[in-house]
Enzyme design. Structure first.
Site, PDB file in Angstrom:
ATOM      1  CG  ASN A 186      -6.789  -1.064   1.451  1.00  0.00           C
ATOM      2  OD1 ASN A 186      -6.094  -0.729   0.498  1.00  0.00           O
ATOM      3  ND2 ASN A 186      -6.266  -1.425   2.618  1.00  0.00           N
ATOM      4  CG  HIS A 214      -3.164   3.238   1.846  1.00  0.00           C
ATOM      5  ND1 HIS A 214      -3.803   2.783   0.718  1.00  0.00           N
ATOM      6  CD2 HIS A 214      -3.212   2.210   2.752  1.00  0.00           C
ATOM      7  CE1 HIS A 214      -4.208   1.541   0.925  1.00  0.00           C
ATOM      8  NE2 HIS A 214      -3.870   1.174   2.146  1.00  0.00           N
ATOM      9  CB  CYS A 242      -0.951  -0.005   1.194  1.00  0.00           C
ATOM     10  SG  CYS A 242      -1.935  -1.494   1.293  1.00  0.00           S
TER      11      CYS A 242
END
Ligand code: ACO
Length: 327
Positions: free
Chosen positions: A284, A254, A111
């Site tokens: 996500n 993020h 990520c």
């Protein structure tokens, strides 16, 4: 020299899977997912792939920047979910868009990947080695998720985002990057061959998998890591810049989960309105989340030239980092 973002693009799969769809195939419910994560729905690939989404996002970013693919010196793709191990996703995108003069490679930093790709590109700009760079974050995390594990499956979504950077006069922008391999067990995916081959639909998500091969996560450890390390590294970055949180227009984080973003805002004593989010819509999307968010804000006209941004990523590795930039 520095790299300035002159165009953005994104590409999301057509299939929308909302929390009620998941509640039909696993023991969960919309209320639990919204409350713990903020996520309402996510996009999941059917016909699309990591390469096709990366290509779509790339073409939109190039069009937005008014840059031809042949002008690119470098093309970096951040992904942990490439369709195949070889060739790299970056080389596949190069082929698809005709970026014949670009050097192309993938970056795997989960990520944090887009942020590390951005900082890598800035170092190349600073060294005078590149003039036009295309950065892409692209993920098909649905192919790596154990859909029988309600603790992880509800979190992720698929998508791609891209940004074109062009050289401009300026000093190297402050950046911060950290890794802690000793804590890597908190978030793993142990087989590089785990990628599912068949199109994923709500109906076939639950087919048996070798659990070890798919994404495994200690959710609370990841949560604690994110809400401690991200504010620390944003403060480290702002110190390096000689700035405070007041000087920043937006914090582009993020998009892991709403509670993480809210905790980070609180620790930085900064109003949540400076932390735009799209995780409600897309879940996500790992290294794609930052460029998808940037593209959404860019296309809405929220980002204006001269605005000050802090971009921060965090995730598996463990890895985390931040960058300061003027839009
Ligand atoms: N639906 C309903 N109940 C659930 C679900 C679900 N999907 N998942 C877990 N539960 C249950 C658990 O079984 C547990 O039940 P019990 O009390 O009877 O044992 C209860 O809910 C609480 O479970 P916890 O795991 O303690 O829940 P928590 O509040 O920690 O929330 C979550 C879990 C959302 C994963 C949280 O830990 C979190 O946000 N962690 C951060 C992880 C993250 O964002 N990772 C993204 C990848 S990494 C990255 O992008 C940086």
């Amino acid at each position: 020299m520095i790299g300035v973002i002159t165009g953005t693009g994104s590409w999301l799969p057509e299939q929308i899977v909302d929390n009620d769809d998941l509640a039909r195939i696993m023991d969960t419910n919309d209320e639990w997912i919204r409350e713990r994560t903020g996520i309402v729905k996510r996009r999941i690939i059917k016909e699309e792939s990591t390469v096709s989404m990366a290509t779509g996002a790339a073409l939109r970013a190039l069009e937005d920047a008014g840059v031809a693919a042949e002008e690119l010196d470098m093309l970096l793709v951040s992904t942990v979910s490439s369709d195949v191990l070889l060739p790299s996703t970056a080389c596949e995108v190069q082929k698809n868009i005709g970026a014949t003069n670009a050097v192309c490679f993938d970056i795997n930093a989960a990520c944090t990947g887009f942020l590390f790709a951005l900082n890598t590109a800035q170092a190349y700009f600073h060294a005078g080695l590149v003039k036009k760079v295309l950065l892409i974050g692209a993920e098909s995390l649905s192919t790596l998720v154990d859909w029988s594990d309600r603790g992880t499956a509800i979190l992720f979504g698929d998508g791609a985002g891209a940004a074109v950077l062009e050289a401009a006069e300026g000093e190297l922008l402050p950046m911060v990057m950290h890794s802690d391999g000793a804590r890597g067990e908190a978030l793993t995916c142990k087989s590089p061959f785990a990628v599912r081959k068949s199109p994923l639909t709500v109906a076939n998500m639950m087919k048996a998998v070798e659990k070890e091969d798919y994404v495994g996560m200690n959710g609370q450890e990841v949560f604690r890591f994110a809400v401690k390390r991200v504010p620390e590294c944003v403060e480290e970055l702002l110190d390096k810049c000689g700035k405070t949180t007041e000087d920043v227009d937006y914090f582009i984080l993020h998009q892991a989960n709403r509670r993480i973003v809210e905790s980070i805002a609180k620790r930085l004593k900064t109003d949540i309105s400076k932390f735009p989010m799209n995780l409600m819509e897309y879940g996500n999307t790992s290294s794609a989340s930052i460029p998808i968010l940037l593209d959404g804000l860019n296309r809405k006209g929220t980002l204006k030239r001269g605005m000050k941004l802090v971009i921060a990523g965090f995730g598996a590795g463990l890895s985390w980092g931040a960058a300061y930039m003027e839009w």
